[in-house]
Write an enzyme that holds these catalytic residues in place. Structure first.
Site, short mmCIF file in Angstrom:
data_model
loop_
_atom_site.label_atom_id
_atom_site.label_comp_id
_atom_site.label_asym_id
_atom_site.label_seq_id
_atom_site.Cartn_x
_atom_site.Cartn_y
_atom_site.Cartn_z
N LYS A 13 0.77 -1.18 0.00
CA LYS A 13 -0.04 0.00 -0.09
C LYS A 13 0.85 1.26 0.14
O LYS A 13 0.41 2.22 -0.55
CB LYS A 13 -0.94 0.17 1.10
CG LYS A 13 -0.42 0.07 2.62
CD LYS A 13 -1.45 -0.20 3.24
CE LYS A 13 -0.85 -0.49 5.03
NZ LYS A 13 0.25 -0.03 5.40
N ARG A 88 -5.46 2.34 12.86
CA ARG A 88 -5.20 1.08 13.05
C ARG A 88 -5.77 0.16 14.20
O ARG A 88 -6.00 -0.87 14.31
CB ARG A 88 -3.71 0.76 13.26
CG ARG A 88 -2.77 0.19 12.25
CD ARG A 88 -1.46 -0.03 12.71
NE ARG A 88 -1.63 -1.22 13.11
CZ ARG A 88 -0.15 -2.32 12.76
NH1 ARG A 88 1.03 -1.54 12.39
NH2 ARG A 88 0.04 -3.45 13.37
N ARG A 126 14.16 -11.34 2.67
CA ARG A 126 15.20 -10.17 2.81
C ARG A 126 16.35 -10.87 3.43
O ARG A 126 16.20 -11.50 4.28
CB ARG A 126 14.68 -9.17 3.72
CG ARG A 126 15.68 -7.86 3.17
CD ARG A 126 14.82 -6.84 3.47
NE ARG A 126 14.64 -6.47 4.90
CZ ARG A 126 14.72 -5.34 5.53
NH1 ARG A 126 15.22 -4.20 4.91
NH2 ARG A 126 14.55 -5.30 6.93
N ARG A 159 18.08 -11.01 9.06
CA ARG A 159 17.61 -10.25 10.50
C ARG A 159 16.51 -11.09 11.27
O ARG A 159 15.81 -11.77 10.63
CB ARG A 159 17.15 -8.94 10.14
CG ARG A 159 18.30 -8.05 9.77
CD ARG A 159 17.82 -6.65 9.77
NE ARG A 159 16.24 -6.50 10.21
CZ ARG A 159 15.74 -5.49 10.14
NH1 ARG A 159 16.30 -4.29 9.65
NH2 ARG A 159 14.44 -5.42 10.39
N ARG A 170 3.78 -11.21 13.43
CA ARG A 170 3.35 -9.59 13.34
C ARG A 170 2.18 -9.56 12.39
O ARG A 170 1.29 -8.83 12.66
CB ARG A 170 4.64 -9.10 12.55
CG ARG A 170 4.73 -7.54 12.46
CD ARG A 170 5.93 -7.11 12.24
NE ARG A 170 6.60 -7.10 10.84
CZ ARG A 170 7.68 -7.78 10.55
NH1 ARG A 170 8.51 -8.24 11.56
NH2 ARG A 170 8.07 -7.84 9.39
#
Ligand SMILES: [Zn+2]
Length: 212
Positions: A13, A88, A126, A159, A170
């Protein structure tokens, strides 16, 4: 037009927000931008937010709400805007509606729908070079040699935040938090969902369609 973009991390987004704003001739902002801006200008709200973050606590809703409301009040945002990543929580949604109640409220809330497994793949791909810190992505920009940096040849690592389990967790937090917000806007009839699992240009077309 007053537009809100909602969607989990990795739904794309942010990429679409600036494009849509440009097309509509309005400004766009994300909640992250506002935090960074208030912190760097050392505003009263920035200092307040920092005091919570330093203690490792969540920044309370009313601090976030005030940052967004101050931004909306700026004269160049009076004709419309695109906000990415706010509201949120239900309290944030209600505060926004109240703020905009005498100017007709929010025009459109667009939810960027992406299957969870796709999001995990996007977000957990990543890899970072352990030496020069350059980022790679297993799917979107893979290194030429597996786990080796194209620039300096050193090993790549992942990471902690980018590991699949952490990413999934998450996403679950995001879903739990925003479900009441989605219900809220669904009831008002302003919510539109778009299939954001497609490519950038297809998503852009779908977005234009629901904003028409
Ligand atoms: Zn490197």
């Amino acid at each position: 037009m007053k537009i809100i973009l909602m969607g989990p991390p990795g739904s794309g987004k942010g990429t679409q927000a600036s494009h849509i704003a440009e097309m509509a001739g309005v400004y766009s902002v994300s909640s992250g931008d506002l935090f960074r801006d208030n912190l760097s200008r050392n505003t009263e709200l920035g200092q307040l937010a920092q005091s919570f973050m330093e203690k490792g606590e969540y920044v309370p809703d009313d601090v976030t709400i005030d940052m967004v409301m101050n931004w909306i009040e700026e004269p160049q945002h009076s004709d419309g805007f695109v906000i990415d990543g706010f509201p949120r929580t239900l309290a944030q949604a209600e505060a926004l509606d109240e703020k905009l109640s005498n100017t007709g409220g929010v025009d459109r809330v667009v939810f960027f729908d992406v299957p969870e497994d796709d999001l995990v793949q996007r977000l957990s791909g990543r890899m970072i070079c352990s030496s020069c810190q350059r980022p790679f992505h297993k799917m979107f920009s893979p290194p030429q040699r597996e786990n080796c940096c194209d620039y300096c040849g050193e090993a790549l690592y992942q990471r902690e935040d980018d590991k699949p389990d952490v990413v999934r967790n998450r996403l679950h937090v995001y879903i739990r938090e925003t479900e009441p917000v989605i219900d809220y806007f669904e009831k008002s009839g302003n919510l539109r969902r778009i299939d954001a699992s497609l490519g950038i240009s297809e998503v852009r077309e779908a977005l234009k369609e629901v904003l028409r």
